[in-house]
Design a protein around this motif. Structure first.
Motif, PDB file in Angstrom:
ATOM      1  N   GLY A 140      15.540 -60.182   8.513  1.00 43.52           N
ATOM      2  CA  GLY A 140      16.864 -59.738   8.092  1.00 43.52           C
ATOM      3  C   GLY A 140      17.370 -58.586   8.933  1.00 43.52           C
ATOM      4  N   ASP A 141      17.414 -58.733  10.229  1.00 46.98           N
ATOM      5  CA  ASP A 141      17.843 -57.653  11.118  1.00 46.98           C
ATOM      6  C   ASP A 141      19.312 -57.313  10.913  1.00 46.98           C
ATOM      7  OD1 ASP A 141      15.831 -58.364  14.082  1.00 46.98           O
ATOM      8  OD2 ASP A 141      15.334 -57.532  12.129  1.00 46.98           O
ATOM      9  N   ILE A 142      19.695 -56.118  11.360  1.00 48.45           N
ATOM     10  CA  ILE A 142      21.099 -55.733  11.378  1.00 48.45           C
ATOM     11  C   ILE A 142      21.805 -56.601  12.409  1.00 48.45           C
ATOM     12  CG2 ILE A 142      22.697 -53.847  11.897  1.00 48.45           C
ATOM     13  CD1 ILE A 142      20.478 -51.947  10.987  1.00 48.45           C
ATOM     14  N   ARG A 143      22.844 -57.303  11.960  1.00 49.80           N
ATOM     15  CA  ARG A 143      23.463 -58.306  12.833  1.00 49.80           C
ATOM     16  C   ARG A 143      24.811 -57.894  13.388  1.00 49.80           C
ATOM     17  NH1 ARG A 143      22.836 -62.463   8.103  1.00 49.80           N
ATOM     18  NH2 ARG A 143      23.267 -60.459   7.109  1.00 49.80           N
ATOM     19  N   THR A 144      25.476 -56.951  12.730  1.00 47.98           N
ATOM     20  CA  THR A 144      26.830 -56.594  13.145  1.00 47.98           C
ATOM     21  C   THR A 144      26.985 -55.078  13.199  1.00 47.98           C
ATOM     22  OG1 THR A 144      27.745 -56.494  10.896  1.00 47.98           O
ATOM     23  CG2 THR A 144      27.704 -58.659  11.977  1.00 47.98           C
ATOM     24  N   LEU A 145      28.080 -54.660  13.828  1.00 47.51           N
ATOM     25  CA  LEU A 145      28.387 -53.241  13.913  1.00 47.51           C
ATOM     26  C   LEU A 145      28.668 -52.662  12.526  1.00 47.51           C
ATOM     27  CD1 LEU A 145      28.583 -51.230  16.249  1.00 47.51           C
ATOM     28  CD2 LEU A 145      31.043 -51.627  16.300  1.00 47.51           C
ATOM     29  N   ASP A 146      29.301 -53.438  11.662  1.00 52.09           N
ATOM     30  CA  ASP A 146      29.569 -52.970  10.295  1.00 52.09           C
ATOM     31  C   ASP A 146      28.277 -52.728   9.530  1.00 52.09           C
ATOM     32  OD1 ASP A 146      32.300 -52.927  10.579  1.00 52.09           O
ATOM     33  OD2 ASP A 146      32.589 -54.969   9.820  1.00 52.09           O
ATOM     34  N   GLU A 147      27.277 -53.578   9.735  1.00 53.27           N
ATOM     35  CA  GLU A 147      25.989 -53.368   9.078  1.00 53.27           C
ATOM     36  C   GLU A 147      25.303 -52.107   9.603  1.00 53.27           C
ATOM     37  OE1 GLU A 147      23.536 -56.816   9.312  1.00 53.27           O
ATOM     38  OE2 GLU A 147      24.944 -58.085   8.210  1.00 53.27           O
ATOM     39  N   LEU A 148      25.471 -51.840  10.899  1.00 52.56           N
ATOM     40  CA  LEU A 148      24.913 -50.619  11.474  1.00 52.56           C
ATOM     41  C   LEU A 148      25.590 -49.389  10.862  1.00 52.56           C
ATOM     42  CD1 LEU A 148      23.081 -49.197  13.546  1.00 52.56           C
ATOM     43  CD2 LEU A 148      24.942 -49.406  15.204  1.00 52.56           C
ATOM     44  N   LYS A 149      26.914 -49.438  10.700  1.00 50.01           N
ATOM     45  CA  LYS A 149      27.626 -48.334  10.069  1.00 50.01           C
ATOM     46  C   LYS A 149      27.149 -48.136   8.633  1.00 50.01           C
ATOM     47  CE  LYS A 149      31.797 -48.862  12.911  1.00 50.01           C
ATOM     48  NZ  LYS A 149      33.233 -49.232  12.918  1.00 50.01           N
ATOM     49  N   GLY A 150      26.875 -49.239   7.944  1.00 49.16           N
ATOM     50  CA  GLY A 150      26.343 -49.144   6.584  1.00 49.16           C
ATOM     51  C   GLY A 150      24.985 -48.475   6.550  1.00 49.16           C
ATOM     52  N   LEU A 151      24.149 -48.759   7.559  1.00 49.82           N
ATOM     53  CA  LEU A 151      22.841 -48.116   7.637  1.00 49.82           C
ATOM     54  C   LEU A 151      22.990 -46.614   7.840  1.00 49.82           C
ATOM     55  CD1 LEU A 151      19.732 -48.490   7.787  1.00 49.82           C
ATOM     56  CD2 LEU A 151      19.989 -48.635  10.261  1.00 49.82           C
ATOM     57  N   PHE A 152      23.935 -46.209   8.695  1.00 43.63           N
ATOM     58  CA  PHE A 152      24.215 -44.782   8.901  1.00 43.63           C
ATOM     59  C   PHE A 152      24.548 -44.121   7.565  1.00 43.63           C
ATOM     60  CE2 PHE A 152      24.315 -45.358  13.425  1.00 43.63           C
ATOM     61  CZ  PHE A 152      24.289 -44.089  13.982  1.00 43.63           C
ATOM     62  N   ASP A 153      25.471 -44.729   6.814  1.00 47.61           N
ATOM     63  CA  ASP A 153      25.952 -44.114   5.584  1.00 47.61           C
ATOM     64  C   ASP A 153      24.892 -44.131   4.479  1.00 47.61           C
ATOM     65  OD1 ASP A 153      28.328 -43.660   6.869  1.00 47.61           O
ATOM     66  OD2 ASP A 153      29.343 -45.400   6.025  1.00 47.61           O
ATOM     67  N   ASP A 154      24.004 -45.149   4.495  1.00 49.90           N
ATOM     68  CA  ASP A 154      22.988 -45.259   3.442  1.00 49.90           C
ATOM     69  C   ASP A 154      21.791 -44.357   3.698  1.00 49.90           C
ATOM     70  OD1 ASP A 154      24.541 -47.114   2.136  1.00 49.90           O
ATOM     71  OD2 ASP A 154      23.500 -48.863   2.964  1.00 49.90           O
ATOM     72  N   THR A 155      21.403 -44.201   4.964  1.00 53.50           N
ATOM     73  CA  THR A 155      20.148 -43.491   5.258  1.00 53.50           C
ATOM     74  C   THR A 155      20.332 -42.250   6.120  1.00 53.50           C
ATOM     75  OG1 THR A 155      19.646 -44.771   7.273  1.00 53.50           O
ATOM     76  CG2 THR A 155      18.940 -45.703   5.172  1.00 53.50           C
ATOM     77  N   GLY A 156      21.547 -42.042   6.663  1.00 50.54           N
ATOM     78  CA  GLY A 156      21.749 -40.929   7.593  1.00 50.54           C
ATOM     79  C   GLY A 156      21.813 -39.574   6.913  1.00 50.54           C
ATOM     80  N   GLU A 157      21.684 -38.533   7.729  1.00 51.09           N
ATOM     81  CA  GLU A 157      21.822 -37.146   7.275  1.00 51.09           C
ATOM     82  C   GLU A 157      23.304 -36.844   7.116  1.00 51.09           C
ATOM     83  OE1 GLU A 157      20.575 -33.079   6.541  1.00 51.09           O
ATOM     84  OE2 GLU A 157      19.407 -34.921   6.745  1.00 51.09           O
ATOM     85  N   MET A 158      23.728 -36.561   5.880  1.00 48.69           N
ATOM     86  CA  MET A 158      25.141 -36.324   5.603  1.00 48.69           C
ATOM     87  C   MET A 158      25.500 -34.869   5.880  1.00 48.69           C
ATOM     88  SD  MET A 158      26.053 -39.334   4.753  1.00 48.69           S
ATOM     89  CE  MET A 158      27.744 -39.015   4.258  1.00 48.69           C
ATOM     90  N   LYS A 159      26.616 -34.650   6.588  1.00 45.63           N
ATOM     91  CA  LYS A 159      27.098 -33.304   6.892  1.00 45.63           C
ATOM     92  C   LYS A 159      28.607 -33.251   6.668  1.00 45.63           C
ATOM     93  CE  LYS A 159      23.564 -32.230  10.395  1.00 45.63           C
ATOM     94  NZ  LYS A 159      23.327 -31.712  11.762  1.00 45.63           N
TER      95      LYS A 159
END
Length: 349
Positions: A140-159
């Protein structure tokens, strides 16, 4: 049992803090200066580091920079302790990648709360990354740019940054790539004479901070919040690993960067060959697009920022805005600009 490394040259404070944390059921390592602290961090790999700033041999900033650049320790949450309370000192520590900043003297509850919250956040991020890794392993790899953006928002460091606040400065280490969850960011360079040139504008859902996947490279421009901004950041080492497993997303990222370069080239051509009137008109339209404003909605932007993007003197821009107002192309209310005749601005020579 969670482990904590305390790096502090004040022996009394170091021992008292260690005793306090041991009573709270943490295993504690200590170091009397930055050099020894780095050695202990690499050897023991603690769950969190609490570090003073003003220390002999290697100061706290040097410790943070060293552990951030080492793949074995870059993930460890880092809390600064300092008697310095100036905003610029706190901002410097956070810009370098610190997770928190406590000023001395601090209350016992403040320290415990900071440690517990950072450990909890690290655990959540670790579980999220583990889940993402397991998903990738099952196809189930990240397939699109939108999914990558979702990964940023779900797991990234929020500032979060307020309007006008610097996000990172030219010369700072570029360890993170950011996704803009909210707001608009300008990137700029300042010439020796103090004149600012805005090199790019980034809107909501854009990526910010791409330089190179080399940890040691530094930012070549300064990023500032044009309005209140929320970012989610992922370490470049983690993003590099994600992109290496997902060729389609890598190609989409390349397209985004290529489009950015094309826009910058167009801006440079306009600055070099366009008339002052055309530069001013195109810059107003550019800000309207970036800020997602409809023609009848006011655009609130400083005259200096408009002039910097257009590549003209502020005085020339103000005169041209007055001309546009007299011709009925725009309406000016204080710092707000409202477009009245969109097509006329688009076709202005």
């Amino acid at each position: 049992m969670k482990t904590i490394l305390i790096i502090e040259d004040d022996s009394a404070l170091r021992e008292n803090t260690a005793e306090l944390l041991e009573l709270a059921n943490y295993k504690v390592f200590t170091a009397p200066n930055g050099r020894i602290g780095i050695e202990v961090a690499k050897k023991q790999l603690p769950d969190i580091i609490v570090c003073d700033i003003m220390m002999p041999e290697v100061d706290g900033y040097g410790v943070l920079e060293t552990v951030s650049l080492d793949p074995a320790t870059t993930h460890i949450p880092f809390i600064f302790l300092s008697a310095r309370t100036e905003h610029k000192e706190i901002r410097k520590g956070m810009d370098l990648g610190a997770d928190d900043y406590l000023t001395k003297p601090f209350q016992e509850g403040e320290l415990m709360s900071a440690i517990e919250s950072r450990l909890a956040k690290a655990e959540i991020l670790s579980q999220a990354l583990y889940s993402a890794s397991k998903t990738n392993q099952t196809g189930g790899d990240i397939r699109t740019l939108d999914e990558l953006k979702g990964l940023f928002d779900d797991t990234g460091e929020m500032k979060s940054f307020v309007k006008g606040e610097i996000i990172y400065e030219k010369g700072a280490h570029s360890n993170y790539v950011y996704h803009i969850t909210k707001g608009v960011v300008k990137c700029s360079k300042t010439e020796d004479n103090g004149k600012e040139l805005i090199t790019n504008l980034y809107q909501t859902h854009s990526f910010l901070g791409f330089t190179s996947f080399d940890h040691n490279i530094r930012y070549e421009e300064t990023a500032t919040a044009v309005e209140d901004v929320v970012l989610s950041g992922i370490l470049k080492s983690e993003l590099k690993d994600i992109l290496s497993r997902n060729q389609n997303v890598s190609l989409e990222i390349m397209n985004v960067l290529t489009n950015n370069i094309s826009e910058i080239k167009e801006q440079l051509l306009q600055m070099a060959y366009g008339s002052v009137r055309k530069k001013t008109a195109q810059t107003i339209l550019q800000f309207a697009r970036i800020l997602n404003k409809k023609p009848d909605e006011p655009i609130k932007i400083s005259r200096n920022d408009l002039a910097s993007v257009a590549g003209i003197a502020t005085e020339s821009l103000i005169r041209t805005l007055s001309e546009f107002k007299k011709k009925g192309l725009i309406e000016i209310e204080g710092r707000n600009i409202r477009i009245l005749k969109l097509h006329a601005l688009e076709t202005l020579e």
